[in-house]
Design a protein around this motif. Sequence first.
Motif, PDB file in Angstrom:
ATOM      1  N   GLY A  41     -58.899  42.408  14.216  1.00  0.00           N
ATOM      2  CA  GLY A  41     -59.462  41.763  15.394  1.00  0.00           C
ATOM      3  C   GLY A  41     -60.886  41.304  15.206  1.00  0.00           C
ATOM      4  O   GLY A  41     -61.404  40.532  16.020  1.00  0.00           O
ATOM      5  N   ALA A  42     -61.556  41.768  14.131  1.00  0.00           N
ATOM      6  CA  ALA A  42     -62.938  41.346  13.873  1.00  0.00           C
ATOM      7  C   ALA A  42     -63.023  39.839  13.660  1.00  0.00           C
ATOM      8  O   ALA A  42     -64.068  39.232  13.890  1.00  0.00           O
ATOM      9  CB  ALA A  42     -63.500  42.086  12.667  1.00  0.00           C
ATOM     10  N   VAL A  43     -61.913  39.235  13.232  1.00  0.00           N
ATOM     11  CA  VAL A  43     -61.892  37.783  13.012  1.00  0.00           C
ATOM     12  C   VAL A  43     -62.123  37.034  14.319  1.00  0.00           C
ATOM     13  O   VAL A  43     -62.595  35.888  14.311  1.00  0.00           O
ATOM     14  CB  VAL A  43     -60.553  37.376  12.364  1.00  0.00           C
ATOM     15  N   SER A  44     -61.824  37.679  15.442  1.00  0.00           N
ATOM     16  CA  SER A  44     -61.956  36.997  16.737  1.00  0.00           C
ATOM     17  C   SER A  44     -63.400  36.624  17.041  1.00  0.00           C
ATOM     18  O   SER A  44     -63.647  35.740  17.870  1.00  0.00           O
ATOM     19  CB  SER A  44     -61.401  37.880  17.857  1.00  0.00           C
ATOM     20  N   ILE A  45     -64.374  37.257  16.381  1.00  0.00           N
ATOM     21  CA  ILE A  45     -65.773  36.911  16.616  1.00  0.00           C
ATOM     22  C   ILE A  45     -66.046  35.460  16.216  1.00  0.00           C
ATOM     23  O   ILE A  45     -66.931  34.811  16.772  1.00  0.00           O
ATOM     24  CB  ILE A  45     -66.702  37.871  15.833  1.00  0.00           C
ATOM     25  N   ILE A  46     -65.256  34.945  15.272  1.00  0.00           N
ATOM     26  CA  ILE A  46     -65.441  33.561  14.829  1.00  0.00           C
ATOM     27  C   ILE A  46     -65.216  32.587  15.985  1.00  0.00           C
ATOM     28  O   ILE A  46     -65.937  31.597  16.128  1.00  0.00           O
ATOM     29  CB  ILE A  46     -64.491  33.249  13.660  1.00  0.00           C
TER      30      ILE A  46
ATOM     31  N   TYR B  17     -69.667  22.772  29.309  1.00  0.00           N
ATOM     32  CA  TYR B  17     -69.580  21.331  29.491  1.00  0.00           C
ATOM     33  C   TYR B  17     -69.763  20.596  28.161  1.00  0.00           C
ATOM     34  O   TYR B  17     -69.053  19.630  27.861  1.00  0.00           O
ATOM     35  CB  TYR B  17     -70.646  20.886  30.497  1.00  0.00           C
ATOM     36  N   SER B  18     -70.730  21.037  27.359  1.00  0.00           N
ATOM     37  CA  SER B  18     -70.990  20.369  26.076  1.00  0.00           C
ATOM     38  C   SER B  18     -69.857  20.586  25.085  1.00  0.00           C
ATOM     39  O   SER B  18     -69.673  19.792  24.162  1.00  0.00           O
ATOM     40  CB  SER B  18     -72.304  20.867  25.479  1.00  0.00           C
ATOM     41  N   LEU B  19     -69.092  21.678  25.272  1.00  0.00           N
ATOM     42  CA  LEU B  19     -67.974  21.970  24.366  1.00  0.00           C
ATOM     43  C   LEU B  19     -66.661  21.366  24.844  1.00  0.00           C
ATOM     44  O   LEU B  19     -65.646  21.488  24.144  1.00  0.00           O
ATOM     45  CB  LEU B  19     -67.802  23.479  24.202  1.00  0.00           C
ATOM     46  N   ALA B  20     -66.671  20.752  26.020  1.00  0.00           N
ATOM     47  CA  ALA B  20     -65.439  20.171  26.549  1.00  0.00           C
ATOM     48  C   ALA B  20     -64.896  19.117  25.585  1.00  0.00           C
ATOM     49  O   ALA B  20     -65.610  18.199  25.180  1.00  0.00           O
ATOM     50  CB  ALA B  20     -65.711  19.547  27.916  1.00  0.00           C
ATOM     51  N   ASN B  21     -63.661  19.294  25.178  1.00  0.00           N
ATOM     52  CA  ASN B  21     -62.974  18.409  24.225  1.00  0.00           C
ATOM     53  C   ASN B  21     -63.606  18.410  22.833  1.00  0.00           C
ATOM     54  O   ASN B  21     -63.256  17.586  21.984  1.00  0.00           O
ATOM     55  CB  ASN B  21     -62.937  16.964  24.756  1.00  0.00           C
ATOM     56  N   LYS B  22     -64.572  19.317  22.592  1.00  0.00           N
ATOM     57  CA  LYS B  22     -65.210  19.371  21.277  1.00  0.00           C
ATOM     58  C   LYS B  22     -65.282  20.798  20.729  1.00  0.00           C
ATOM     59  O   LYS B  22     -66.000  21.054  19.773  1.00  0.00           O
ATOM     60  CB  LYS B  22     -66.624  18.775  21.353  1.00  0.00           C
ATOM     61  N   TYR B  23     -64.534  21.704  21.371  1.00  0.00           N
ATOM     62  CA  TYR B  23     -64.609  23.104  20.936  1.00  0.00           C
ATOM     63  C   TYR B  23     -64.150  23.261  19.492  1.00  0.00           C
ATOM     64  O   TYR B  23     -64.819  23.928  18.681  1.00  0.00           O
ATOM     65  CB  TYR B  23     -63.770  23.997  21.854  1.00  0.00           C
ATOM     66  N   TRP B  24     -63.025  22.666  19.145  1.00  0.00           N
ATOM     67  CA  TRP B  24     -62.488  22.849  17.796  1.00  0.00           C
ATOM     68  C   TRP B  24     -63.371  22.173  16.751  1.00  0.00           C
ATOM     69  O   TRP B  24     -63.474  22.651  15.612  1.00  0.00           O
ATOM     70  CB  TRP B  24     -61.053  22.317  17.724  1.00  0.00           C
ATOM     71  N   SER B  25     -64.025  21.099  17.116  1.00  0.00           N
ATOM     72  CA  SER B  25     -64.984  20.480  16.204  1.00  0.00           C
ATOM     73  C   SER B  25     -66.175  21.411  15.970  1.00  0.00           C
ATOM     74  O   SER B  25     -66.667  21.542  14.842  1.00  0.00           O
ATOM     75  CB  SER B  25     -65.479  19.142  16.778  1.00  0.00           C
ATOM     76  N   ALA B  26     -66.635  22.058  17.049  1.00  0.00           N
ATOM     77  CA  ALA B  26     -67.738  23.009  16.920  1.00  0.00           C
ATOM     78  C   ALA B  26     -67.318  24.215  16.081  1.00  0.00           C
ATOM     79  O   ALA B  26     -68.092  24.707  15.246  1.00  0.00           O
ATOM     80  CB  ALA B  26     -68.197  23.459  18.305  1.00  0.00           C
ATOM     81  N   LEU B  27     -66.092  24.674  16.294  1.00  0.00           N
ATOM     82  CA  LEU B  27     -65.599  25.798  15.500  1.00  0.00           C
ATOM     83  C   LEU B  27     -65.528  25.426  14.024  1.00  0.00           C
ATOM     84  O   LEU B  27     -65.910  26.228  13.153  1.00  0.00           O
ATOM     85  CB  LEU B  27     -64.221  26.226  16.004  1.00  0.00           C
ATOM     86  N   LEU B  28     -65.076  24.220  13.726  1.00  0.00           N
ATOM     87  CA  LEU B  28     -65.006  23.778  12.338  1.00  0.00           C
ATOM     88  C   LEU B  28     -66.406  23.702  11.728  1.00  0.00           C
ATOM     89  O   LEU B  28     -66.606  24.088  10.570  1.00  0.00           O
ATOM     90  CB  LEU B  28     -64.323  22.410  12.255  1.00  0.00           C
ATOM     91  N   ALA B  29     -67.386  23.228  12.494  1.00  0.00           N
ATOM     92  CA  ALA B  29     -68.763  23.161  11.988  1.00  0.00           C
ATOM     93  C   ALA B  29     -69.272  24.543  11.621  1.00  0.00           C
ATOM     94  O   ALA B  29     -69.862  24.742  10.547  1.00  0.00           O
ATOM     95  CB  ALA B  29     -69.667  22.521  13.039  1.00  0.00           C
ATOM     96  N   SER B  30     -69.032  25.521  12.490  1.00  0.00           N
ATOM     97  CA  SER B  30     -69.475  26.890  12.197  1.00  0.00           C
ATOM     98  C   SER B  30     -68.688  27.494  11.039  1.00  0.00           C
ATOM     99  O   SER B  30     -69.244  28.257  10.238  1.00  0.00           O
ATOM    100  CB  SER B  30     -69.332  27.760  13.452  1.00  0.00           C
ATOM    101  N   LEU B  31     -67.409  27.158  10.934  1.00  0.00           N
ATOM    102  CA  LEU B  31     -66.593  27.669   9.834  1.00  0.00           C
ATOM    103  C   LEU B  31     -67.044  27.101   8.495  1.00  0.00           C
ATOM    104  O   LEU B  31     -66.980  27.795   7.469  1.00  0.00           O
ATOM    105  CB  LEU B  31     -65.117  27.355  10.073  1.00  0.00           C
ATOM    106  N   ILE B  32     -67.504  25.851   8.491  1.00  0.00           N
ATOM    107  CA  ILE B  32     -68.026  25.264   7.251  1.00  0.00           C
ATOM    108  C   ILE B  32     -69.241  26.046   6.779  1.00  0.00           C
ATOM    109  O   ILE B  32     -69.354  26.411   5.598  1.00  0.00           O
ATOM    110  CB  ILE B  32     -68.376  23.785   7.469  1.00  0.00           C
ATOM    111  N   ILE B  33     -70.156  26.334   7.702  1.00  0.00           N
ATOM    112  CA  ILE B  33     -71.351  27.112   7.354  1.00  0.00           C
ATOM    113  C   ILE B  33     -70.960  28.514   6.927  1.00  0.00           C
ATOM    114  O   ILE B  33     -71.460  29.038   5.919  1.00  0.00           O
ATOM    115  CB  ILE B  33     -72.317  27.168   8.551  1.00  0.00           C
ATOM    116  N   TRP B  34     -70.058  29.128   7.666  1.00  0.00           N
ATOM    117  CA  TRP B  34     -69.615  30.487   7.336  1.00  0.00           C
ATOM    118  C   TRP B  34     -68.930  30.517   5.974  1.00  0.00           C
ATOM    119  O   TRP B  34     -69.158  31.431   5.174  1.00  0.00           O
ATOM    120  CB  TRP B  34     -68.671  30.997   8.410  1.00  0.00           C
TER     121      TRP B  34
END
Length: 313
Positions: free
Chosen positions: A259-264, A13-30
């Motif tokens: 396929g290890a990239v899929s963990i991201i 529910y918290s990721l609804a319509n915000k999944y890609w924003s969350a992914l970008l946040a984690s990618l910035i840290i990564w």
Amino acid sequence: MWTCGQLKQRAKYSLANKYWSALLASLIIWGITYGITWLLSIVSSTAMFSSLFPSLLNNSYSYGSYSYGSYYEVSQFFLRMLPTMILTVVMSFLPQFFAFHPLQVGELNWYSRNRETPARPGYQNLFCAFTRTSYWKVVGAMAYRYLFLFLWTLPALVPYALIFVIMAVAQTNASVAFLMPLLLLVVIGLIVLPIIASLRYVFIPWILADNPQIGYRRAMELSKIMTWGQKGHIFGLYWSFFPWYLAVLGATFLTCGFGAVSIIFLIPYLQATYAELYAQCRHNAIQSGQCSLEELGFASPANSQLPPSYPNA
């Protein structure tokens, strides 16, 4: 009592319509973490090569024997390499304490704020631990947690040493071999200690994400309070993601490593679920009067509650 299904449903529910924003946040840290690691590995490799190459040129090798130089030459070689080896070890630990831990706290801050507001949190939240008033307190608290968990692993190392001693003695005295199964049971039992400790202090970075200035002692105390009677359930939540890791492992095997990239793409779901776990345990601690909203950096009591529209809230 919460269930894994409820937390995962709230995370979706918290990721609804915000999944890609969350992914970008984690990618910035990564990306920052990987970039620092890559740069330090280059510096370390360059220093190692600059120390090793002159030694190779100055050494006289004898390919017809096992002697590759005198004892003095070998000792001088290791003495020249010692500063580089120390530098390599130091460079592997310093970024962990001074960069990666504050970045981790910032990422958790982003996911905590993400579940509390319908709008996407600003990406400046990822660097909330790098302020003048918060940085050193976060570094100190996370370093203390790291040291404390390391100390909890030391008892588990003692039986390993005893196993090697018994194996050496058994070469001449076979009567001591019966102690091996007993020591193996002790090893298995002592392995549980660091697992329990890691579960007990699992919320320290989340608490620091809420209030970076809370101090390491209070952060450790609150983490123990929030996980009291919950460690088995928390471990079960972590274990419930095991099929996802198997799927990533299978994709890695089938695609020859790509396929290890899929963990991201799994990280936002994991972090959002853990954010719900922390929010639930934090809510329980506040309701029981063991901590306050103000202590955790909140200005309004409503911030500790689950939004009314959350399913299974």
